[in-house]
Design a protein around this motif. Structure first.
Motif, PDB file in Angstrom:
ATOM      1  N   SER A   1       2.949  19.027  -7.083  1.00  0.00           N
ATOM      2  CA  SER A   1       2.187  19.168  -8.314  1.00  0.00           C
ATOM      3  C   SER A   1       1.096  20.201  -8.101  1.00  0.00           C
ATOM      4  N   ARG A   2       0.850  21.014  -9.109  1.00  0.00           N
ATOM      5  CA  ARG A   2      -0.224  22.009  -9.012  1.00  0.00           C
ATOM      6  C   ARG A   2      -1.589  21.413  -9.312  1.00  0.00           C
ATOM      7  N   PHE A   3      -1.623  20.162  -9.774  1.00  0.00           N
ATOM      8  CA  PHE A   3      -2.910  19.500  -9.995  1.00  0.00           C
ATOM      9  C   PHE A   3      -3.501  19.098  -8.645  1.00  0.00           C
ATOM     10  N   PRO A   4      -4.772  19.357  -8.407  1.00  0.00           N
ATOM     11  CA  PRO A   4      -5.394  18.931  -7.146  1.00  0.00           C
ATOM     12  C   PRO A   4      -5.289  17.419  -6.965  1.00  0.00           C
ATOM     13  N   THR A   5      -5.245  16.984  -5.723  1.00  0.00           N
ATOM     14  CA  THR A   5      -5.167  15.551  -5.421  1.00  0.00           C
ATOM     15  C   THR A   5      -6.288  14.788  -6.115  1.00  0.00           C
ATOM     16  N   ASP A   6      -5.937  13.631  -6.674  1.00  0.00           N
ATOM     17  CA  ASP A   6      -6.882  12.723  -7.355  1.00  0.00           C
ATOM     18  C   ASP A   6      -7.380  13.277  -8.681  1.00  0.00           C
ATOM     19  N   THR A   7      -6.732  14.300  -9.231  1.00  0.00           N
ATOM     20  CA  THR A   7      -7.067  14.726 -10.591  1.00  0.00           C
ATOM     21  C   THR A   7      -6.649  13.640 -11.565  1.00  0.00           C
ATOM     22  N   ARG A   8      -7.562  13.273 -12.449  1.00  0.00           N
ATOM     23  CA  ARG A   8      -7.289  12.268 -13.475  1.00  0.00           C
ATOM     24  C   ARG A   8      -7.911  12.725 -14.785  1.00  0.00           C
ATOM     25  N   LEU A   9      -7.662  11.979 -15.840  1.00  0.00           N
ATOM     26  CA  LEU A   9      -8.349  12.257 -17.095  1.00  0.00           C
ATOM     27  C   LEU A   9      -9.835  11.982 -16.923  1.00  0.00           C
ATOM     28  N   LYS A  10     -10.642  12.730 -17.646  1.00  0.00           N
ATOM     29  CA  LYS A  10     -12.090  12.541 -17.601  1.00  0.00           C
ATOM     30  C   LYS A  10     -12.437  11.102 -17.952  1.00  0.00           C
TER      31      LYS A  10
ATOM     32  N   ARG B   1      -1.821  21.433 -31.178  1.00  0.00           N
ATOM     33  CA  ARG B   1      -2.562  21.868 -29.998  1.00  0.00           C
ATOM     34  C   ARG B   1      -3.187  20.636 -29.354  1.00  0.00           C
ATOM     35  N   LEU B   2      -3.092  20.554 -28.034  1.00  0.00           N
ATOM     36  CA  LEU B   2      -3.585  19.370 -27.334  1.00  0.00           C
ATOM     37  C   LEU B   2      -4.644  19.763 -26.318  1.00  0.00           C
ATOM     38  N   ARG B   3      -5.790  19.092 -26.387  1.00  0.00           N
ATOM     39  CA  ARG B   3      -6.879  19.285 -25.427  1.00  0.00           C
ATOM     40  C   ARG B   3      -6.839  18.132 -24.432  1.00  0.00           C
ATOM     41  N   VAL B   4      -6.874  18.482 -23.132  1.00  0.00           N
ATOM     42  CA  VAL B   4      -6.786  17.467 -22.084  1.00  0.00           C
ATOM     43  C   VAL B   4      -8.004  17.597 -21.169  1.00  0.00           C
ATOM     44  N   PRO B   5      -8.986  16.694 -21.309  1.00  0.00           N
ATOM     45  CA  PRO B   5     -10.165  16.737 -20.428  1.00  0.00           C
ATOM     46  C   PRO B   5      -9.861  16.118 -19.064  1.00  0.00           C
TER      47      PRO B   5
ATOM     48  N   ASP C   1     -12.224  21.110 -11.392  1.00  0.00           N
ATOM     49  CA  ASP C   1     -13.218  22.072 -11.888  1.00  0.00           C
ATOM     50  C   ASP C   1     -13.108  23.450 -11.242  1.00  0.00           C
ATOM     51  N   ARG C   2     -12.641  23.542 -10.009  1.00  0.00           N
ATOM     52  CA  ARG C   2     -12.714  24.809  -9.283  1.00  0.00           C
ATOM     53  C   ARG C   2     -11.360  25.470  -9.052  1.00  0.00           C
TER      54      ARG C   2
ATOM     55  N   GLN D   1       0.400  24.369 -27.938  1.00  0.00           N
ATOM     56  CA  GLN D   1      -0.626  24.882 -27.031  1.00  0.00           C
ATOM     57  C   GLN D   1      -1.263  23.735 -26.264  1.00  0.00           C
ATOM     58  N   VAL D   2      -1.545  23.981 -24.989  1.00  0.00           N
ATOM     59  CA  VAL D   2      -2.244  23.007 -24.156  1.00  0.00           C
ATOM     60  C   VAL D   2      -3.525  23.650 -23.648  1.00  0.00           C
ATOM     61  N   GLU D   3      -4.630  22.937 -23.798  1.00  0.00           N
ATOM     62  CA  GLU D   3      -5.923  23.420 -23.295  1.00  0.00           C
ATOM     63  C   GLU D   3      -6.464  22.405 -22.296  1.00  0.00           C
ATOM     64  N   LEU D   4      -6.743  22.854 -21.075  1.00  0.00           N
ATOM     65  CA  LEU D   4      -7.331  21.996 -20.063  1.00  0.00           C
ATOM     66  C   LEU D   4      -8.832  22.213 -20.027  1.00  0.00           C
ATOM     67  N   GLU D   5      -9.570  21.111 -19.921  1.00  0.00           N
ATOM     68  CA  GLU D   5     -11.033  21.159 -19.924  1.00  0.00           C
ATOM     69  C   GLU D   5     -11.608  20.671 -18.610  1.00  0.00           C
ATOM     70  N   LYS D   6     -12.725  21.257 -18.227  1.00  0.00           N
ATOM     71  CA  LYS D   6     -13.488  20.764 -17.085  1.00  0.00           C
ATOM     72  C   LYS D   6     -14.194  19.467 -17.454  1.00  0.00           C
ATOM     73  N   ALA D   7     -14.758  18.836 -16.443  1.00  0.00           N
ATOM     74  CA  ALA D   7     -15.468  17.577 -16.683  1.00  0.00           C
ATOM     75  C   ALA D   7     -16.667  17.764 -17.594  1.00  0.00           C
ATOM     76  N   ASN D   8     -17.291  18.982 -17.593  1.00  0.00           N
ATOM     77  CA  ASN D   8     -18.462  19.226 -18.446  1.00  0.00           C
ATOM     78  C   ASN D   8     -18.100  19.700 -19.842  1.00  0.00           C
TER      79      ASN D   8
END
Length: 579
Positions: free
Chosen positions: A212-221, A234-238, A244-245, A272-279
């Motif tokens: 998976s390209r998601f970093p280990t322990d990535t979860r929903l906000k 369009r879907l926003r996924v926090p 974050d990095r 469309q998919v939009e990924l959001e940082k924790a902030n």
């Protein structure tokens, strides 16, 4: 119910259930048997949190019961076994025995696992101080009949990238996306549940060969309760701070995994998919065009032709919808070498063919005037051609696979890029069976095998593990699992998408039938396929808009979507799509 008016047809959608089940609370002063029946019925409801089912439990049982731990699927609903039902010696409770025939188990990862056998469990009831009977001990998870499971659960493909191995050369292509089938409940916010499952990682069976390209322990906000697309799909996924990095390129691959996963969940599709940082800041945005460019979930574009062996033992092709057949360009279509079976590379630049007697494997370019190149694969099987080489198969990496059915030396062989010395593939779990057919998935991570043992032929799926070096590659197939467990005799099969196959076979005492099955062993709930007599070969495309092609006693036949089988030519065999 209406009591007047006309009668009209109702169009049922195969993708959404037309019936919803709502559970009832326990009736006051209900006897123990009614409490047990009411609880089992409540498990079949579309209540997302099983809140009504919990009303049948004591307070302590509600706290410890974990319905999401597993789902046991029975051929029919669980039955109360009266011979094993008893009252406690002190008169303070009842033990009710449940029985049935187990079909499968869905584990905590939502992975479906065929599991034939008897089901026997118990439910214990106690009487509260107010005189009401409630369940205080019960089996872990949920138990459902198969029809209720198919109505209340939805098959979804999560997507991960195929792992690179040390044997991959520097020129190796970008790894392909690999489908990881799971089941989620239809009415429990399937979008959010699917995203959570994707972030937790692949199922145990697929995990060794994908990343998976998601970093280990990535979860929903934290605090995210539900995900839903807006009116423009369009879907926003926090995400939490673990993501974050990430770099822009990594984020795009993360979004591609989400994009293709959610296409199978959101009925109207996702644009469309939009990924959001924790902030709350935007990490990246991915639309459909970007997703196809970054991680095409099909190995190639829709194929241009369908192929088969004609009466003159040549490789011929048909336009994918209409048109007449013609020999392929190059030596494989010239009749210079009589062929028994063939396979066309997924880019339709090359083809491999097995000689009419089944002893030799050839490879040739599909260009006018191209020569035929013999490979170093040769079968020493005696007697009938069925004791020699199977039809070959190309994976999406450009590698070629074929099995030797020689009873004295059965083996599965792999040729990197279709050339050089063949590598004998180590196959674990055959248990004395002999491979009689091989089809590799487009991603090159899974292989479908027909395995003959004790006079019966069964379908098995194994994962492909590559080790060694580019100069000395090692290839193994491990963790074979049943994929059409109810079919006693499988005649032909073909991949028909990321995690789906089309299979021709019959159950014990039954007649031959055509059926879609998932690679995890579950049966597809889609439209049933029209019957066809004496099927000896079948081919399907990754593009489900293209017709199935089969060989039968009627010759080469095609099944266009929404139509019936139509004969293309009377004489022909071994139909294939690229792959």
């Amino acid at each position: 119910m209406p009591d007047n008016g006309g009668v009209g047809p109702v169009e049922a959608s195969p993708k959404q259930p037309q019936v919803r089940v709502f559970a009832k609370p326990p009736r006051k002063n209900a006897p123990p048997s009614e409490i047990v029946e009411g609880f089992l019925e409540a498990l079949t409801s579309d209540d997302p949190k099983y809140s009504m089912a919990r009303k049948y439990l004591t307070k302590k049982a509600r706290q410890v019961w974990q319905p999401d731990l597993s789902t046991t699927v029975l051929a029919d609903g669980p039955n109360a076994d009266t011979e094993r039902t008893s009252r406690d010696s002190d008169g303070g409770g009842y033990t009710y025995a449940l029985s049935g025939r187990r079909v499968a188990t869905v584990n905590e990862q939502h992975a479906y696992q065929p599991e034939e056998g008897a089901y026997t469990e118990t439910v214990h009831l106690t009487q509260r101080k107010d005189g009401q009977w409630r369940i205080d001990r019960l089996p872990a998870g949920v138990v459902l009949g198969e029809s209720d499971f198919q109505r209340s659960h939805h098959a979804v493909n999560k997507y991960y990238f195929a792992s690179r191995s040390s044997s991959d050369g520097a020129e190796a292509q970008e790894p392909r996306l690999v489908a990881d089938p799971v089941y989620v409940r239809r009415w429990s916010d399937p979008v959010t549940e699917t995203v959570k499952s994707l972030l937790k990682g692949p199922t145990d069976w697929l995990d060794p060969v994908v990343v998976s390209r998601f970093p280990t322990d990535t979860r929903l906000k934290k605090g995210t309760k539900a995900l839903a697309p807006d009116d423009q799909n369009r879907l926003r996924v926090p995400l939490n701070e673990r993501a974050d990095r990430v770099s822009t390129s990594q984020c795009s691959r993360m979004a591609a995994q989400l994009f293709f996963t959610l296409k199978g969940v959101i009925s109207s599709g996702v644009e469309q998919v939009e990924l959001e940082k924790a902030n709350g800041d935007t990490l990246c945005v991915l639309n459909a065009d970007d997703a196809d460019a970054i991680a095409p979930h099909r190995t190639v574009d829709s194929p241009g032709y369908q192929y088969f062996i004609d009466a003159e033992h040549r490789l011929v092709r048909l336009p994918k919808t209409k048109g007449s057949m013609e020999p392929v360009p190059g030596a494989l279509g010239s009749g210079e070498q009589k062929l028994r079976t063939a396979a066309v590379s997924r880019d339709e630049d090359r083809a491999a063919g097995v000689s009419a007697g089944g002893q030799l494997l050839f490879v040739g370019s599909l260009l006018p005037g191209a020569a035929l190149e013999p490979t170093k694969v040769r079968s020493e099987g005696k007697g009938e051609p069925d004791n020699r080489l199977t039809a070959p198969s190309w994976d999406g990496r450009g590698d070629l696979w074929v099995a030797d059915r020689d009873p004295d030396n059965p083996r599965l062989l792999w040729l990197g890029q279709g050339e050089g010395d063949p590598v004998e593939v180590k196959v674990s779990g055959l248990e004395g069976g002999r491979i009689t057919s091989v089809r590799v998935s487009a991603d090159g991570v899974r292989v479908a095998l027909l395995v003959e043992k004790d006079g019966k032929t069964a379908l098995r799926i194994g994962r492909v593990e590559r080790e060694g070096t580019a100069e000395q590659p090692e290839v193994a197939v491990r963790k074979l699992r049943k994929t059409a467990p109810r079919m006693e005799e499988v005649t032909a099969m073909s991949w028909a998408g990321g995690s789906r196959l089309v299979v021709a076979g019959k159950e014990s005492g039954g007649v031959q039938q055509l059926r879609y099955v998932h690679s995890d062993g579950s049966v597809s709930s889609g439209t049933a396929l029209p019957g066809l007599t004496a099927v000896t070969g079948i081919a399907a495309s990754e593009d489900d808009r293209l017709p199935l092609v089969a060989s039968s006693e009627d010759g080469i036949v095609r099944l266009p979507p929404g139509a019936n089988w139509r004969t293309v030519v009377k004489d022909g065999s071994a139909p294939v799509y690229p792959g």
